[in-house]
Design an enzyme around this catalytic site. Structure first.
Site, short mmCIF file in Angstrom:
data_model
loop_
_atom_site.label_atom_id
_atom_site.label_comp_id
_atom_site.label_asym_id
_atom_site.label_seq_id
_atom_site.Cartn_x
_atom_site.Cartn_y
_atom_site.Cartn_z
CG MET A 1 34.33 57.87 -5.58
SD MET A 1 33.75 56.37 -6.30
CE MET A 1 32.62 55.69 -5.27
N GLY B 1 29.57 56.59 2.35
CA GLY B 1 30.61 57.52 1.66
C GLY B 1 31.05 56.47 0.32
CB CYS B 2 33.91 56.42 -1.46
SG CYS B 2 35.66 55.60 -2.31
CG PHE B 3 30.93 52.12 -4.34
CD1 PHE B 3 31.78 53.02 -4.43
CD2 PHE B 3 29.88 51.56 -4.66
CE1 PHE B 3 31.72 53.20 -6.19
CE2 PHE B 3 29.64 52.58 -6.37
CZ PHE B 3 30.75 52.96 -6.43
#
Length: 224
Positions: free
Chosen positions: A1, A51-53
């Site tokens: 992130m 990717g970003c959770f």
């Protein structure tokens, strides 16, 4: 992130993250309907990384049949399962989401189709959107033999579908312990709808879910 807004990072005591050099919309793909459909019964659990959770959790929290979506870390040890350490890219962990779902409403293969249509590009290696590093890799973590068979078949189908112009980079990983992320990461999209990162990168994913999978979209965010 990498971004998640400098203000939010500072407020949480996190290291500042770099803004992407350019603002570009993430691509939405027409991932194929699975030829090999999952055959499951009773509540099931699956783990996905893309990717970003925050965004992956947000997508599945708006998916019908999903009873829980929890952000966390998968692939490394308990001692390094913290956001600060995982963000270094050296722990082996991926930012991941543990999804519990009812296969009488949504099948495992449909979750994969959603993930790779609106959530993550399966051809990218160790990156998604503005985020870079092995902690942002795309990965499928099957929890059962049935899920593993479906995942293998689906990755092969995606690779030969012609939808993507690059080979698949998404990994099918063996399950290791999943560690819940810190509380401030849970239901992040619901709690922080005005976050610069959410507005720019993750809210469009949920909108794409609504537009592309109207029968599987749920307007209410399922917490927990």
């Amino acid at each position: 992130m990498r971004y998640k807004s400098l203000f939010a990072a500072a407020a949480l005591g996190l290291s500042a993250c770099a803004l992407p050099n350019t603002v570009m919309a993430e691509e939405v793909f027409d991932a194929p309907v699975a030829a090999r459909q999952a055959n499951e019964a009773g509540l099931q659990t699956a783990i996905f990384a893309g990717g970003c959770f925050w965004g992956i959790e947000g997508i599945f929290s708006h998916t019908r049949g999903v009873t829980s979506a929890v952000s966390g870390y998968h692939g490394g040890s308990a001692g390094t399962a913290t956001y600060r350490q995982v963000s270094s890219g050296s722990t082996g962990h991926a930012e991941a989401v543990r999804v519990t779902y009812d296969p009488s409403v949504i099948r495992y293969d449909q979750l994969l189709q959603i993930l790779f249509s609106v959530g993550a590009d399966p051809t990218l290696h160790n990156r998604q959107g503005p985020d870079r590093g092995p902690q942002y890799r795309a990965a499928i973590v099957p929890m059962t033999a049935e899920q593993r068979a479906v995942a293998r078949a689906y990755v092969a189908q995606m690779d030969s579908s012609g939808v993507w112009d690059r080979p698949m980079a998404v990994a099918i990983e063996h399950y290791r312990e999943f560690y819940d992320a810190e509380e401030y990461h849970q239901d992040f999209m619901l709690k922080n709808p005005d976050s610069g990162y959410i507005v720019r990168w993750d809210a469009p994913k949920v909108e794409a879910l609504r537009e592309n999978f109207p029968d599987l979209y749920r307007s209410r965010f399922r917490t927990g």
